[in-house]
Design an enzyme around this catalytic site. Structure first.
Site, PDB file in Angstrom:
ATOM      1  N   HIS A  57      -0.438  -3.770  -0.820  1.00 13.29           N
ATOM      2  CA  HIS A  57      -1.533  -4.708  -1.077  1.00 13.29           C
ATOM      3  C   HIS A  57      -2.420  -4.262  -2.237  1.00 13.29           C
ATOM      4  O   HIS A  57      -3.161  -5.063  -2.803  1.00 13.29           O
ATOM      5  CB  HIS A  57      -2.356  -4.973   0.191  1.00 13.29           C
ATOM      6  CG  HIS A  57      -3.281  -3.879   0.608  1.00 13.29           C
ATOM      7  ND1 HIS A  57      -2.999  -3.008   1.631  1.00 13.29           N
ATOM      8  CD2 HIS A  57      -4.512  -3.518   0.157  1.00 13.29           C
ATOM      9  CE1 HIS A  57      -4.007  -2.171   1.804  1.00 13.29           C
ATOM     10  NE2 HIS A  57      -4.951  -2.461   0.901  1.00 13.29           N
ATOM     11  N   ASP A  91       3.739  -2.678   4.074  1.00 12.97           N
ATOM     12  CA  ASP A  91       2.629  -2.404   3.161  1.00 12.97           C
ATOM     13  C   ASP A  91       2.817  -1.096   2.386  1.00 12.97           C
ATOM     14  O   ASP A  91       1.882  -0.301   2.248  1.00 12.97           O
ATOM     15  CB  ASP A  91       1.300  -2.384   3.907  1.00 12.97           C
ATOM     16  CG  ASP A  91       0.121  -2.719   2.996  1.00 12.97           C
ATOM     17  OD1 ASP A  91       0.348  -2.937   1.786  1.00 12.97           O
ATOM     18  OD2 ASP A  91      -1.020  -2.763   3.490  1.00 12.97           O
ATOM     19  N   SER A 168      -7.536   2.384   0.126  1.00 10.70           N
ATOM     20  CA  SER A 168      -6.180   1.958   0.473  1.00 10.70           C
ATOM     21  C   SER A 168      -5.140   2.640  -0.411  1.00 10.70           C
ATOM     22  O   SER A 168      -5.281   2.687  -1.630  1.00 10.70           O
ATOM     23  CB  SER A 168      -6.051   0.443   0.319  1.00 10.70           C
ATOM     24  OG  SER A 168      -6.801  -0.229   1.284  1.00 10.70           O
TER      25      SER A 168
END
Length: 227
Positions: A57, A91, A168
């Site tokens: 992402h 992911d 992230s």
């Protein structure tokens, strides 16, 4: 060495060179022009010749629109990155930069994690506070977390180290300085604190190895039926 317990200062110092900022977000400003954010997420070096592991992402917009992705190391060097492969349902993304002599992170064994273990997360919260280190504990194991509507649930472990947007794709270290997870999600509802989630490194490393060596993830089943 996988044996010595390190202090927080030693964990940070030993792994700072392996942590990177990843710039993969592209937005349209009020005038309709395409602009890039400073840093959209984090990642870490997994080989001395420039392979980098991050979340899908983090580079999703760039991947879908064929935009350039950049990687920034701690010394401020900026590299153009190639997207080697992605695994959207888990992911995970692997990038490659044209560099040699890098210091890769040491990968640990996430199967040995226990609730209460000390952990350290290093990343770029908010995309601006580069190379921030936060400390906490493993709060729970084997959480099935869905990060987007209609998406697949991903097995993650829960941490109370402070993580935010921009963390992230960044590494979570154990007290021996080994990566045992990838920061992937947090609960951000008002009044909720200390609920971060990371993909276990054993899962991520297996996916990354397939993407690097085969270009796709093996062992996935597909139903051969269409309606």
């Amino acid at each position: 060495d996988g044996q010595t317990v390190l202090s927080p200062e030693q964990i940070y110092a030993a792994n700072l060179g392996a942590t990177v900022g990843v710039n993969g977000n592209v937005d349209t400003n009020v005038f309709g022009y395409t602009v890039k954010n400073a840093v959209s997420g984090s990642g870490f070096v997994i080989s001395d010749d420039g392979y980098i592991l991050t979340n899908y992402h983090v580079i999703e917009t760039a991947y879908q629109n064929n935009y350039a992705v950049n990687v920034i190391t701690h010394d401020g060097t900026r590299y153009d990155a190639t997207i080697v492969g992605i695994e959207a349902s888990n992911d995970i993304a692997v990038l490659k930069i044209d560099a040699t002599g890098l210091t890769p992170a040491t990968l640990g064994n996430s199967d040995s994690l226990a609730v209460g273990d000390d952990v350290c997360a290093v990343g770029n919260p908010l995309g601006e506070l580069e190379f921030t280190s936060t400390f906490g504990h493993v709060s729970a194991l084997d959480r099935l977390i869905t990060t987007e509507e209609g998406g697949s649930a991903i097995n993650m472990f829960q941490i109370d180290a402070a993580v935010n947007s921009g963390n992230s794709g960044g590494p979570v270290y154990n007290t021996r300085g080994e990566v045992i997870g990838i920061v992937t999600a947090k609960y951000s509802s008002s009044g909720v604190e200390g609920l971060g989630f990371a993909i276990p490194i054993n899962d991520a490393a297996s996916i990354a190895n397939d993407l690097i060596t085969k270009g796709y993830v093996t062992g996935k089943a597909h139903m051969g039926v269409r309606i």
